[in-house]
Enzyme design. Structure first.
Site, PDB file in Angstrom:
ATOM      1  N   ASP A  59      -8.213   1.051  -7.262  1.00 58.77           N
ATOM      2  CA  ASP A  59      -8.604   2.327  -7.866  1.00 58.77           C
ATOM      3  C   ASP A  59      -9.160   2.059  -9.265  1.00 58.77           C
ATOM      4  OD1 ASP A  59      -8.709   4.904  -9.046  1.00 58.77           O
ATOM      5  OD2 ASP A  59      -7.133   5.600  -7.696  1.00 58.77           O
ATOM      6  N   GLU A 102       0.850  -1.193   0.000  1.00 56.84           N
ATOM      7  CA  GLU A 102       0.000   0.000   0.000  1.00 56.84           C
ATOM      8  C   GLU A 102       0.889   1.247   0.000  1.00 56.84           C
ATOM      9  OE1 GLU A 102      -2.433   2.570  -0.470  1.00 56.84           O
ATOM     10  OE2 GLU A 102      -3.493   0.668  -0.141  1.00 56.84           O
ATOM     11  N   ASP A 151     -16.646  -2.571  -7.413  1.00 54.94           N
ATOM     12  CA  ASP A 151     -18.026  -2.108  -7.498  1.00 54.94           C
ATOM     13  C   ASP A 151     -18.254  -1.338  -8.795  1.00 54.94           C
ATOM     14  OD1 ASP A 151     -16.272  -0.116  -6.443  1.00 54.94           O
ATOM     15  OD2 ASP A 151     -18.006   1.107  -5.916  1.00 54.94           O
TER      16      ASP A 151
END
Length: 232
Positions: A137, A88, A173
């Site tokens: 992202d 990350e 999503d």
């Protein structure tokens, strides 16, 4: 693969690296704890890779883009036999994981606070038993879609480091990202999609905890897709 052998990476697939100012404790952990948990990519990986962790583990799981770390930490606590290697670049998310590692004395966590592609180049072949890429992202603007992480060259890099039969989990999503990622997996060819019926990708499995981002997506009325692939 040594640092000198790695090729230029091109455009990165992540956004900002830092948000609000870190607390004093978080700053201390970044300075003192992170160097102990961070793989040294300037040196060859340990052999076996499981010795990267302070605790004895039998296999290594990789999470790319762990955000605030909810999923990574849940898996680390639920699966003490596995070493969780998280990647990350957003330092505020890294700081949250470091805080939890110190608070709960988690000894089966390692953190790479930078570009996942560097880490994938460094990892040995067939060294990862399970990988997670959850709600990466989406880069929704058409001109930015080439920055999406799940494209063929990165899938090939994942295939190189994953063990035969290893599982890769991907969630999004964004319907367009789900479609383009599936097409990229099919074109690359190293992974088999394990779904047998629609519920297999429409419903999140019990051993797949909800993240903060996922909760926001559901609250906003967006449907989430949960994909599982098996390394051929």
């Amino acid at each position: 693969m040594s640092a000198s052998d790695r090729q230029p990476l091109g455009e990165r697939s992540f956004g900002r690296r830092k948000g609000h100012k870190l607390s004093l404790r978080q700053s201390r952990l970044v300075d003192e704890l992170l160097p102990r948990l961070q793989p040294d990519l300037s040196q060859p990986p340990p052999d076996p890779l499981t010795t990267l962790f302070a605790a004895p583990v039998s296999e290594v799981w990789l999470e790319i883009g762990f955000g605030a770390g909810e999923h990574l930490l849940w898996q680390a606590r639920a699966n003490p036999h596995a070493g969780l290697l998280g990647c990350e670049p957003y330092i505020n998310g890294v700081a949250k994981v470091l805080t939890a590692v110190e608070t709960h004395d988690l000894r089966n966590v390692a953190v790479h606070p930078d570009d996942a592609r560097d880490l994938l180049s460094w990892l040995p072949e067939a060294s990862i038993a399970r990988a997670f890429i959850l709600f990466p992202d989406p880069w929704p603007k058409r001109r930015h879609r080439k920055r999406r992480f799940l494209r063929e060259e990165n899938i090939a890099a994942l295939a190189r480091v994953m063990q035969p039969g290893g599982e890769l989990r991907f969630a999004t999503d964004i319907g367009d990202y789900a479609r383009t990622a599936l097409l990229a997996f099919m074109r690359e060819g190293s992974f088999a999609w394990t779904a047998q019926r629609p519920r297999d990708w429409r419903e999140r499995p019990d051993d797949w905890p909800q993240t903060r981002y996922e909760a926001k997506a559901i609250a906003a009325g967006r449907a989430c897709a949960y994909f599982r692939f098996r390394r051929r």
